[in-house]
Design a protein around this motif. Structure first.
Motif, short mmCIF file in Angstrom:
data_model
loop_
_atom_site.label_atom_id
_atom_site.label_comp_id
_atom_site.label_asym_id
_atom_site.label_seq_id
_atom_site.Cartn_x
_atom_site.Cartn_y
_atom_site.Cartn_z
N VAL A 96 0.84 -1.20 0.00
CA VAL A 96 0.00 0.00 0.00
C VAL A 96 0.87 1.24 0.00
O VAL A 96 2.05 1.21 0.37
CB VAL A 96 -0.96 0.02 1.21
N ASP A 97 0.26 2.37 -0.40
CA ASP A 97 0.94 3.65 -0.38
C ASP A 97 1.02 4.12 1.07
O ASP A 97 0.00 4.35 1.72
CB ASP A 97 0.16 4.65 -1.22
N THR A 98 2.22 4.26 1.60
CA THR A 98 2.39 4.64 3.01
C THR A 98 2.59 6.15 3.20
O THR A 98 2.86 6.59 4.31
CB THR A 98 3.59 3.90 3.63
N SER A 99 2.42 6.93 2.14
CA SER A 99 2.66 8.37 2.26
C SER A 99 1.61 9.07 3.13
O SER A 99 1.83 10.20 3.55
CB SER A 99 2.71 9.02 0.88
N ILE A 100 0.47 8.42 3.41
CA ILE A 100 -0.53 9.04 4.28
C ILE A 100 -0.10 9.01 5.75
O ILE A 100 -0.64 9.72 6.57
CB ILE A 100 -1.92 8.38 4.13
N PHE A 101 0.91 8.19 6.06
CA PHE A 101 1.41 8.11 7.43
C PHE A 101 2.59 9.06 7.60
O PHE A 101 3.44 9.16 6.73
CB PHE A 101 1.84 6.68 7.77
N LYS A 102 2.68 9.70 8.74
CA LYS A 102 3.75 10.66 9.00
C LYS A 102 4.97 10.00 9.63
O LYS A 102 6.09 10.43 9.45
CB LYS A 102 3.24 11.76 9.93
N LYS A 103 4.73 8.92 10.41
CA LYS A 103 5.83 8.26 11.10
C LYS A 103 5.41 6.86 11.50
O LYS A 103 4.28 6.46 11.24
CB LYS A 103 6.21 9.06 12.36
N VAL A 104 6.30 6.11 12.13
CA VAL A 104 5.97 4.78 12.64
C VAL A 104 4.96 4.93 13.78
O VAL A 104 5.05 5.86 14.58
CB VAL A 104 7.24 4.05 13.11
N PHE A 105 4.03 4.03 13.86
CA PHE A 105 2.95 4.01 14.84
C PHE A 105 2.10 5.28 14.74
O PHE A 105 1.69 5.87 15.72
CB PHE A 105 3.46 3.82 16.26
N ASP A 106 1.82 5.67 13.52
CA ASP A 106 0.91 6.77 13.23
C ASP A 106 -0.48 6.17 13.08
O ASP A 106 -0.62 5.01 12.68
CB ASP A 106 1.34 7.47 11.94
N ILE A 107 -1.51 6.93 13.40
CA ILE A 107 -2.88 6.44 13.24
C ILE A 107 -3.66 7.42 12.37
O ILE A 107 -3.67 8.62 12.64
CB ILE A 107 -3.57 6.28 14.61
#
Length: 111
Positions: A96-107
């Motif tokens: 999946v495209d992970t660009s919507i997350f800012k960092k590890v353990f982001d919700i």
């Protein structure tokens, strides 16, 4: 924000499925990819009263879905041991495209 599929990683994976009766009429179903190494980020639906009905864990380093948690309303499991059986080895991690997350353990919550 939507979670967008970017491809499939052709690799062997082993998944575990567990069921937990969390209330008289509420069942938690969790599907976990054992390849998960780090702490995932989470994409979840929040259009529910108390709990998200769907939560996807994403390994942002590798870009694949690492776990899925679903809450099912109105089911009563009498014999959970028969359900929690090992599955055969499967192939293909969903990327999946992970660009919507800012960092590890982001919700990321989505209504």
């Amino acid at each position: 924000m939507y979670l967008t599929k970017t491809g499939v990683l052709d690799s062997k994976l082993i998944i575990d499925i567990s069921f937990e009766q969390v209330a008289d009429d509420l069942l938690l179903v969790r599907i976990v990819n054992r390849a998960q190494q780090g702490i995932p980020s989470y994409w979840r639906l929040t259009n529910a009263v108390d709990i998200p009905p769907l939560e996807l864990g994403v390994d942002c380093q590798e870009g694949y879905i690492s776990d899925i948690t679903v809450f099912v309303d109105g089911l009563d499991i009498k014999d959970g041991e028969k359900i929690n059986t090992p599955l055969p080895k499967l192939f293909g991690n969903v990327l999946v495209d992970t660009s919507i997350f800012k960092k590890v353990f982001d919700i990321v919550d989505v209504n």
